[in-house]
Design a protein around this motif. Structure first.
Motif, PDB file in Angstrom:
ATOM      1  N   VAL A   1     130.525  -9.609   8.105  1.00 11.42           N
ATOM      2  CA  VAL A   1     129.786  -9.233   9.316  1.00 11.42           C
ATOM      3  C   VAL A   1     129.559  -7.720   9.421  1.00 11.42           C
ATOM      4  CG1 VAL A   1     129.848  -9.216  11.841  1.00 11.42           C
ATOM      5  CG2 VAL A   1     130.440 -11.306  10.593  1.00 11.42           C
ATOM      6  N   PRO A   2     130.549  -6.858   9.125  1.00  7.15           N
ATOM      7  CA  PRO A   2     130.290  -5.410   9.243  1.00  7.15           C
ATOM      8  C   PRO A   2     129.212  -4.898   8.296  1.00  7.15           C
ATOM      9  CG  PRO A   2     132.651  -5.861   9.132  1.00  7.15           C
ATOM     10  CD  PRO A   2     131.957  -7.136   8.762  1.00  7.15           C
ATOM     11  N   HIS A   3     128.911  -5.671   7.270  1.00  7.24           N
ATOM     12  CA  HIS A   3     127.962  -5.225   6.248  1.00  7.24           C
ATOM     13  C   HIS A   3     126.582  -5.866   6.381  1.00  7.24           C
ATOM     14  CE1 HIS A   3     131.485  -3.565   4.175  1.00  7.24           C
ATOM     15  NE2 HIS A   3     132.070  -4.717   4.420  1.00  7.24           N
ATOM     16  N   ARG A   4     126.448  -6.856   7.250  1.00 11.83           N
ATOM     17  CA  ARG A   4     125.196  -7.625   7.301  1.00 11.83           C
ATOM     18  C   ARG A   4     124.793  -7.895   8.747  1.00 11.83           C
ATOM     19  NH1 ARG A   4     123.425  -9.460   2.599  1.00 11.83           N
ATOM     20  NH2 ARG A   4     121.998 -10.822   3.740  1.00 11.83           N
ATOM     21  N   ALA A   5     123.678  -7.276   9.160  1.00  9.93           N
ATOM     22  CA  ALA A   5     123.205  -7.458  10.535  1.00  9.93           C
ATOM     23  C   ALA A   5     122.799  -8.906  10.799  1.00  9.93           C
ATOM     24  CB  ALA A   5     122.036  -6.524  10.813  1.00  9.93           C
ATOM     25  N   ASP A   6     122.327  -9.611   9.757  1.00  9.83           N
ATOM     26  CA  ASP A   6     121.885 -10.985   9.954  1.00  9.83           C
ATOM     27  C   ASP A   6     123.025 -11.899  10.372  1.00  9.83           C
ATOM     28  OD1 ASP A   6     122.797 -10.391   7.331  1.00  9.83           O
ATOM     29  OD2 ASP A   6     122.036 -12.292   6.601  1.00  9.83           O
ATOM     30  N   LEU A   7     124.252 -11.569  10.005  1.00  5.60           N
ATOM     31  CA  LEU A   7     125.387 -12.415  10.365  1.00  5.60           C
ATOM     32  C   LEU A   7     125.831 -12.210  11.817  1.00  5.60           C
ATOM     33  CD1 LEU A   7     127.531 -12.357   7.107  1.00  5.60           C
ATOM     34  CD2 LEU A   7     126.191 -14.252   8.045  1.00  5.60           C
ATOM     35  N   ARG A   8     125.158 -11.323  12.518  1.00  7.32           N
ATOM     36  CA  ARG A   8     125.435 -11.166  13.947  1.00  7.32           C
ATOM     37  C   ARG A   8     124.556 -12.085  14.781  1.00  7.32           C
ATOM     38  NH1 ARG A   8     125.194  -4.769  12.744  1.00  7.32           N
ATOM     39  NH2 ARG A   8     126.840  -4.851  11.160  1.00  7.32           N
ATOM     40  N   ARG A   9     123.713 -12.872  14.093  1.00  6.28           N
ATOM     41  CA  ARG A   9     122.906 -13.911  14.741  1.00  6.28           C
ATOM     42  C   ARG A   9     123.514 -15.272  14.427  1.00  6.28           C
ATOM     43  NH1 ARG A   9     118.803 -11.948  18.205  1.00  6.28           N
ATOM     44  NH2 ARG A   9     117.683 -10.221  17.220  1.00  6.28           N
ATOM     45  N   SER A  10     123.441 -16.182  15.383  1.00  4.91           N
ATOM     46  CA  SER A  10     123.928 -17.537  15.132  1.00  4.91           C
ATOM     47  C   SER A  10     122.940 -18.281  14.243  1.00  4.91           C
ATOM     48  CB  SER A  10     124.098 -18.297  16.449  1.00  4.91           C
ATOM     49  OG  SER A  10     122.829 -18.596  17.010  1.00  4.91           O
ATOM     50  N   ALA A  11     123.396 -19.375  13.654  1.00  2.00           N
ATOM     51  CA  ALA A  11     122.515 -20.189  12.817  1.00  2.00           C
ATOM     52  C   ALA A  11     121.324 -20.692  13.622  1.00  2.00           C
ATOM     53  CB  ALA A  11     123.287 -21.351  12.213  1.00  2.00           C
ATOM     54  N   ASP A  12     121.559 -21.116  14.854  1.00  5.62           N
ATOM     55  CA  ASP A  12     120.463 -21.633  15.687  1.00  5.62           C
ATOM     56  C   ASP A  12     119.423 -20.547  15.960  1.00  5.62           C
ATOM     57  OD1 ASP A  12     121.585 -24.139  15.789  1.00  5.62           O
ATOM     58  OD2 ASP A  12     122.503 -23.864  17.757  1.00  5.62           O
ATOM     59  N   GLU A  13     119.875 -19.328  16.228  1.00  4.23           N
ATOM     60  CA  GLU A  13     118.945 -18.224  16.484  1.00  4.23           C
ATOM     61  C   GLU A  13     118.098 -17.932  15.243  1.00  4.23           C
ATOM     62  OE1 GLU A  13     121.172 -15.322  19.696  1.00  4.23           O
ATOM     63  OE2 GLU A  13     121.955 -15.386  17.642  1.00  4.23           O
ATOM     64  N   LYS A  14     118.728 -17.979  14.088  1.00  5.95           N
ATOM     65  CA  LYS A  14     118.000 -17.699  12.853  1.00  5.95           C
ATOM     66  C   LYS A  14     116.922 -18.743  12.593  1.00  5.95           C
ATOM     67  CE  LYS A  14     121.983 -15.554  10.603  1.00  5.95           C
ATOM     68  NZ  LYS A  14     122.961 -15.689   9.511  1.00  5.95           N
ATOM     69  N   LEU A  15     117.271 -20.003  12.722  1.00  6.92           N
ATOM     70  CA  LEU A  15     116.302 -21.063  12.438  1.00  6.92           C
ATOM     71  C   LEU A  15     115.167 -21.052  13.458  1.00  6.92           C
ATOM     72  CD1 LEU A  15     118.744 -23.912  11.367  1.00  6.92           C
ATOM     73  CD2 LEU A  15     117.317 -22.467   9.899  1.00  6.92           C
ATOM     74  N   LEU A  16     115.455 -20.636  14.674  1.00 10.07           N
ATOM     75  CA  LEU A  16     114.404 -20.508  15.687  1.00 10.07           C
ATOM     76  C   LEU A  16     113.401 -19.435  15.267  1.00 10.07           C
ATOM     77  CD1 LEU A  16     113.558 -21.602  18.484  1.00 10.07           C
ATOM     78  CD2 LEU A  16     114.833 -19.695  19.494  1.00 10.07           C
ATOM     79  N   ALA A  17     113.897 -18.331  14.733  1.00  7.74           N
ATOM     80  CA  ALA A  17     113.008 -17.262  14.256  1.00  7.74           C
ATOM     81  C   ALA A  17     112.158 -17.743  13.087  1.00  7.74           C
ATOM     82  CB  ALA A  17     113.831 -16.041  13.844  1.00  7.74           C
ATOM     83  N   LEU A  18     112.766 -18.476  12.163  1.00  3.11           N
ATOM     84  CA  LEU A  18     112.007 -18.986  11.023  1.00  3.11           C
ATOM     85  C   LEU A  18     110.954 -19.995  11.462  1.00  3.11           C
ATOM     86  CD1 LEU A  18     114.890 -19.372   8.413  1.00  3.11           C
ATOM     87  CD2 LEU A  18     113.257 -17.495   8.646  1.00  3.11           C
ATOM     88  N   SER A  19     111.277 -20.810  12.450  1.00  6.58           N
ATOM     89  CA  SER A  19     110.290 -21.763  12.978  1.00  6.58           C
ATOM     90  C   SER A  19     109.110 -21.038  13.609  1.00  6.58           C
ATOM     91  CB  SER A  19     110.942 -22.690  14.007  1.00  6.58           C
ATOM     92  OG  SER A  19     111.857 -23.575  13.394  1.00  6.58           O
ATOM     93  N   SER A  20     109.380 -19.913  14.234  1.00  8.57           N
ATOM     94  CA  SER A  20     108.310 -19.110  14.829  1.00  8.57           C
ATOM     95  C   SER A  20     107.346 -18.625  13.753  1.00  8.57           C
ATOM     96  CB  SER A  20     108.919 -17.916  15.575  1.00  8.57           C
ATOM     97  OG  SER A  20     107.914 -17.067  16.082  1.00  8.57           O
TER      98      SER A  20
END
Length: 311
Positions: A264-283
């Motif tokens: 997590v300290p090295h990757r900003a993407d891991l500060r998002r939940s899985a649901d939030e990520k998939l919502l962005a990809l669906s967009s």
């Protein structure tokens, strides 16, 4: 008729390879299999909901694990493409001998053929780093397309800054830099010349996405930005014959539930939940479809582009 194709590809780099990039040495425990055990099922369910045939780039070494072989075989049976991401995923692959590179390509392809009953037609290099010898080897191996070239100035600069910072802190990364000349490569599909960042008559290259504003059009950008930014970046890609969206397994990871706090300290993407990520990809997918793009595998895109008189 102008082609309007879009692809979603997912690199199945397992968690230890991210640890190697960021110089993390602590034990990962069961989290070392999180991409195959947690992320791939999430992606498979999301792809089914969105009715997307995707391309998964598998690393041959990971298919030594029986559970991973079955996962790949199931994805293949369900209509997804399985493509070659080399056998060991050495980040310095292109710095090795031609014999070593050829072995990595062949062993990776052989593992996929064993799991799926068919040889892969596509290749993606570890860390997006390619070379003229690699392209010669891919052509001799009968590869239909490569999808590795990433001519993105902002991504290149950010990667260089991170690696420089790590060296100053005396931390070692497995990652390497490509030649700056890669930034001169075409942003749209092209036949590779010599050197590989010029157009020629060689293997078909399907470059990683770069927006009109020179931003990386990859999973990390979309999931960190959220649905609005994902849609905005996708609109910058409209008008091309191919929108090539490249993701990684971690783009559906949930650090809290998947046991990934060390990253997590090295990757900003891991500060998002899985649901939030998939919502962005669906967009992003919604913008593509609203603009009339057809979602296909990279193999299908390569075949249609190869038949196009505009290539």
């Amino acid at each position: 008729m102008t082609l309007k194709l879009a692809t979603v590809s997912i690199d199945l780099d397992e968690v230890p390879r991210y640890a190697a990039i960021h110089g993390i040495e602590e034990s990962l425990g069961e989290a070392k299999h999180a991409v195959y055990d947690r992320c791939v099922p999430r992606f498979a369910a999301w792809l089914e909901r969105e009715t997307i045939p995707a391309t998964f780039f598998a690393i041959g070494e990971d298919l030594e694990r029986a559970e991973n072989r079955e996962t790949i075989a199931t994805l293949c049976r369900n209509g997804h493409e399985i493509a070659n991401h080399s056998y060991h995923h050495h980040y310095d692959l292109v710095r090795r001998s031609e014999a070593a590179i050829a072995d990595e390509v062949e062993r990776g392809a052989a593992m996929i053929a064993e799991a799926c009953g068919r040889r892969p037609t596509g290749f993606r290099a570890p860390g997006y780093t390619v070379s003229d010898p690699l392209f010669r080897i891919l052509e001799r191996a009968g590869t239909l397309y490569d999808s590795s070239v990433f001519p993105c100035p902002s991504y290149y600069a950010a990667k260089a800054a991170v690696l420089t910072s790590m060296r100053l802190r005396k931390r070692t990364s497995a990652s390497i830099m490509d030649t700056p000349s890669i930034l001169r490569a075409p942003r749209r599909p092209y036949r590779v010349g010599q050197p590989y960042w010029r157009r020629g008559e060689g293997l078909l290259e399907l470059p990683i996405g770069v927006t009109r504003l020179q931003l990386p059009y990859i999973g990390t950008s979309l999931v960190v930005g959220g649905p609005r930014i994902a849609a905005h970046l996708t609109r910058q890609m409209l008008g091309r014959e191919l929108i090539n969206l490249e993701l990684h397994g971690l783009d559906s990871a949930d650090a809290r539930t998947d046991g990934l706090p060390a990253l997590v300290p090295h990757r900003a993407d891991l500060r998002r939940s899985a649901d939030e990520k998939l919502l962005a990809l669906s967009s992003a997918v919604r913008v593509m479809r609203d603009a009339g793009y057809e979602l296909v595998t990279l193999d299908e895109a390569a075949r249609r582009l190869s038949a196009s008189p505009t290539l």
